[in-house]
Design a protein around this motif. Structure first.
Motif, PDB file in Angstrom:
ATOM      1  N   LEU A 103       8.395  -4.198  -2.775  1.00  8.15           N
ATOM      2  CA  LEU A 103       8.705  -4.827  -4.059  1.00  8.15           C
ATOM      3  C   LEU A 103       7.432  -5.207  -4.811  1.00  8.15           C
ATOM      4  O   LEU A 103       7.285  -4.920  -6.004  1.00  8.15           O
ATOM      5  CB  LEU A 103       9.588  -6.051  -3.827  1.00  8.15           C
ATOM      6  CG  LEU A 103       9.871  -6.939  -5.039  1.00  8.15           C
ATOM      7  CD1 LEU A 103      10.575  -6.144  -6.137  1.00  8.15           C
ATOM      8  CD2 LEU A 103      10.708  -8.143  -4.620  1.00  8.15           C
ATOM      9  N   VAL A 104       6.492  -5.849  -4.123  1.00 12.27           N
ATOM     10  CA  VAL A 104       5.233  -6.230  -4.765  1.00 12.27           C
ATOM     11  C   VAL A 104       4.489  -4.986  -5.249  1.00 12.27           C
ATOM     12  O   VAL A 104       3.964  -4.945  -6.370  1.00 12.27           O
ATOM     13  CB  VAL A 104       4.354  -7.049  -3.800  1.00 12.27           C
ATOM     14  CG1 VAL A 104       2.964  -7.288  -4.402  1.00 12.27           C
ATOM     15  CG2 VAL A 104       5.003  -8.391  -3.483  1.00 12.27           C
ATOM     16  N   GLY A 105       4.431  -3.967  -4.403  1.00 10.78           N
ATOM     17  CA  GLY A 105       3.709  -2.756  -4.768  1.00 10.78           C
ATOM     18  C   GLY A 105       4.304  -2.054  -5.971  1.00 10.78           C
ATOM     19  O   GLY A 105       3.577  -1.641  -6.885  1.00 10.78           O
ATOM     20  N   LEU A 106       5.621  -1.889  -5.998  1.00 11.19           N
ATOM     21  CA  LEU A 106       6.257  -1.233  -7.132  1.00 11.19           C
ATOM     22  C   LEU A 106       6.103  -2.049  -8.411  1.00 11.19           C
ATOM     23  O   LEU A 106       5.881  -1.485  -9.492  1.00 11.19           O
ATOM     24  CB  LEU A 106       7.738  -0.991  -6.827  1.00 11.19           C
ATOM     25  CG  LEU A 106       8.023   0.001  -5.692  1.00 11.19           C
ATOM     26  CD1 LEU A 106       9.510   0.046  -5.387  1.00 11.19           C
ATOM     27  CD2 LEU A 106       7.504   1.398  -6.042  1.00 11.19           C
ATOM     28  N   LEU A 148       0.823  -1.206   0.000  1.00  6.74           N
ATOM     29  CA  LEU A 148       0.000   0.000   0.000  1.00  6.74           C
ATOM     30  C   LEU A 148       0.861   1.262   0.000  1.00  6.74           C
ATOM     31  O   LEU A 148       0.599   2.212  -0.757  1.00  6.74           O
ATOM     32  CB  LEU A 148      -0.929  -0.026   1.211  1.00  6.74           C
ATOM     33  CG  LEU A 148      -1.958   1.109   1.343  1.00  6.74           C
ATOM     34  CD1 LEU A 148      -2.798   1.243   0.081  1.00  6.74           C
ATOM     35  CD2 LEU A 148      -2.849   0.859   2.559  1.00  6.74           C
ATOM     36  N   ALA A 149       1.908   1.286   0.822  1.00  5.47           N
ATOM     37  CA  ALA A 149       2.784   2.456   0.880  1.00  5.47           C
ATOM     38  C   ALA A 149       3.496   2.677  -0.450  1.00  5.47           C
ATOM     39  O   ALA A 149       3.650   3.820  -0.902  1.00  5.47           O
ATOM     40  CB  ALA A 149       3.801   2.293   2.002  1.00  5.47           C
ATOM     41  N   ALA A 157      -4.115   2.035  -8.169  1.00  6.55           N
ATOM     42  CA  ALA A 157      -4.410   0.736  -7.551  1.00  6.55           C
ATOM     43  C   ALA A 157      -4.439   0.832  -6.031  1.00  6.55           C
ATOM     44  O   ALA A 157      -5.017  -0.028  -5.364  1.00  6.55           O
ATOM     45  CB  ALA A 157      -3.382  -0.298  -7.994  1.00  6.55           C
ATOM     46  N   ALA A 158      -3.844   1.878  -5.477  1.00  6.68           N
ATOM     47  CA  ALA A 158      -3.830   2.038  -4.021  1.00  6.68           C
ATOM     48  C   ALA A 158      -5.233   2.223  -3.456  1.00  6.68           C
ATOM     49  O   ALA A 158      -5.522   1.775  -2.346  1.00  6.68           O
ATOM     50  CB  ALA A 158      -2.955   3.229  -3.636  1.00  6.68           C
ATOM     51  N   ASP A 159      -6.103   2.870  -4.211  1.00  7.22           N
ATOM     52  CA  ASP A 159      -7.439   3.165  -3.690  1.00  7.22           C
ATOM     53  C   ASP A 159      -8.230   1.895  -3.396  1.00  7.22           C
ATOM     54  O   ASP A 159      -8.867   1.778  -2.338  1.00  7.22           O
ATOM     55  CB  ASP A 159      -8.214   4.039  -4.675  1.00  7.22           C
ATOM     56  CG  ASP A 159      -7.629   5.433  -4.811  1.00  7.22           C
ATOM     57  OD1 ASP A 159      -6.953   5.886  -3.868  1.00  7.22           O
ATOM     58  OD2 ASP A 159      -7.844   6.069  -5.853  1.00  7.22           O
ATOM     59  N   ALA A 208       2.957   6.772   4.300  1.00  7.70           N
ATOM     60  CA  ALA A 208       3.827   7.034   5.439  1.00  7.70           C
ATOM     61  C   ALA A 208       4.402   5.735   5.977  1.00  7.70           C
ATOM     62  O   ALA A 208       3.661   4.784   6.228  1.00  7.70           O
ATOM     63  CB  ALA A 208       3.060   7.758   6.540  1.00  7.70           C
ATOM     64  N   VAL A 209       5.704   5.699   6.172  1.00 11.15           N
ATOM     65  CA  VAL A 209       6.402   4.493   6.610  1.00 11.15           C
ATOM     66  C   VAL A 209       7.538   4.868   7.557  1.00 11.15           C
ATOM     67  O   VAL A 209       7.845   6.048   7.746  1.00 11.15           O
ATOM     68  CB  VAL A 209       6.989   3.724   5.400  1.00 11.15           C
ATOM     69  CG1 VAL A 209       5.896   3.073   4.576  1.00 11.15           C
ATOM     70  CG2 VAL A 209       7.845   4.647   4.529  1.00 11.15           C
ATOM     71  N   VAL A 210       8.169   3.863   8.136  1.00 10.77           N
ATOM     72  CA  VAL A 210       9.349   4.104   8.964  1.00 10.77           C
ATOM     73  C   VAL A 210      10.484   4.622   8.085  1.00 10.77           C
ATOM     74  O   VAL A 210      10.501   4.383   6.874  1.00 10.77           O
ATOM     75  CB  VAL A 210       9.777   2.822   9.710  1.00 10.77           C
ATOM     76  CG1 VAL A 210       8.691   2.372  10.687  1.00 10.77           C
ATOM     77  CG2 VAL A 210      10.125   1.700   8.731  1.00 10.77           C
TER      78      VAL A 210
END
Length: 304
Positions: A277-280, A185-186, A195-197, A226-228
């Motif tokens: 990796l999956v998201g990108l 998601l990030a 696709a994030a929506d 937002a992530v670490v």
């Protein structure tokens, strides 16, 4: 980073996420202890969650991170509940965390955990895949092929199934399945993928009942991109590979960033990296489906 006035001398100083600015600077509200340990105390304030993290701890996107050693709370029980008098006396608001009617944590400055990067191409994705898979840290409560299963289900458009199969599964306060979904998601938010929506809609529907309150808060943060900091560094390093067009001034930057992220927690960092990796990969080719467990995502980076 925007600064605020210095906290009172009796209060510990902290840097705080802008995602909780409204909560911290708003009216004083009662807080309850959701969980606590030597490195952090997690406070529930209404439906929100606020982490108060010791110096040197993980800078969560919903956190106040102390600038000096130690957590300044008294009277918390062994498992994070109220102490002997039955009352922790905690509250949040007016720029501080309060206990017993006095401020114990004040804000010295703010940080923004949200990340936005440009388009990420196949060369960068291939390098990220190699760096991630070479440092694999499986979670005993997830299937060995969980990452490729997620990529496959997303490619087939069954987002609800992808989310439901992972949320709440795994060890620790933030289960590995949640970290995997949060990474996807990030990453989608970071590159501005539509696709994030759809993914966010299913996460919001399922997370409150499926996982821990802390993990649900981190999934909410991921929906904002937002992530670490360790994950943010990976996203920026991947974008740097693309921007350099093969002339990377620091060829080890991406691999070093992945190594630092993998070092976060027992398995959380690796699953967050795998989710990125999956998201990108999904953002670049939503119809892509893996062909072989454990190898497909790495192979996908070679496609144009």
């Amino acid at each position: 980073m925007a600064s605020t006035s210095a906290p009172a001398t009796s209060a510990s100083s902290a840097v705080a996420s802008v995602l909780v600015r409204d909560l911290v600077t708003g009216p004083i509200r009662r807080a309850t202890v959701v969980a606590a340990g030597p490195a952090a105390v997690y406070l529930g304030v209404g439906a929100r969650l606020l982490a108060v993290v010791a110096a040197g701890g993980v800078q969560l996107p919903c956190a106040l991170v102390l600038t000096a050693d130690g957590l300044p709370f008294a009277g918390l029980g062994q498992h994070g509940g109220p102490g002997g008098d039955g009352r922790a006396g905690l509250a949040v608001g007016q720029g501080a965390v309060h206990q017993g009617g006095r401020p114990v944590v004040g804000i010295s400055r703010w940080f923004d955990p949200r990340v936005r990067v440009g388009d990420v191409g196949p060369v960068a994705i291939a390098r990220l895949a190699t760096a991630v898979w070479s440092r694999r840290r499986p979670d005993p409560l997830l299937p060995a092929d969980a990452v490729d299963r997620l990529a496959d289900v997303l490619a087939r458009g069954d987002v609800h199934r992808a989310v439901a199969a992972l949320l709440g599964r795994g060890t620790g306060l933030t289960p590995a399945g949640d970290d995997l979904v949060a990474g996807v998601l990030a990453a989608l938010r970071a590159v501005g993928s539509p696709a994030a929506d759809d993914l966010a809609e299913h996460v919001r529907a399922l997370a409150p009942a499926a996982t821990s309150r802390l993990s649900a808060a981190l999934l909410d943060a991921a929906d904002l991109g937002a992530v670490v900091p360790e994950a943010a560094a990976v996203l920026r390093a991947v974008a740097g590979v693309e921007a350099s067009a093969g002339h990377d001034d620091d060829p080890g930057r991406l691999e070093a960033a992945v190594a630092r992220l993998v070092g976060v927690g027992h398995t959380s960092g690796w699953h967050l990296a795998a989710g990125l990796l999956v998201g990108l990969s999904h953002a670049r080719d939503p119809a892509y489906a893996p062909a072989a467990p454990g190898q497909a995502l790495a192979a996908s980076g070679s496609a144009s």
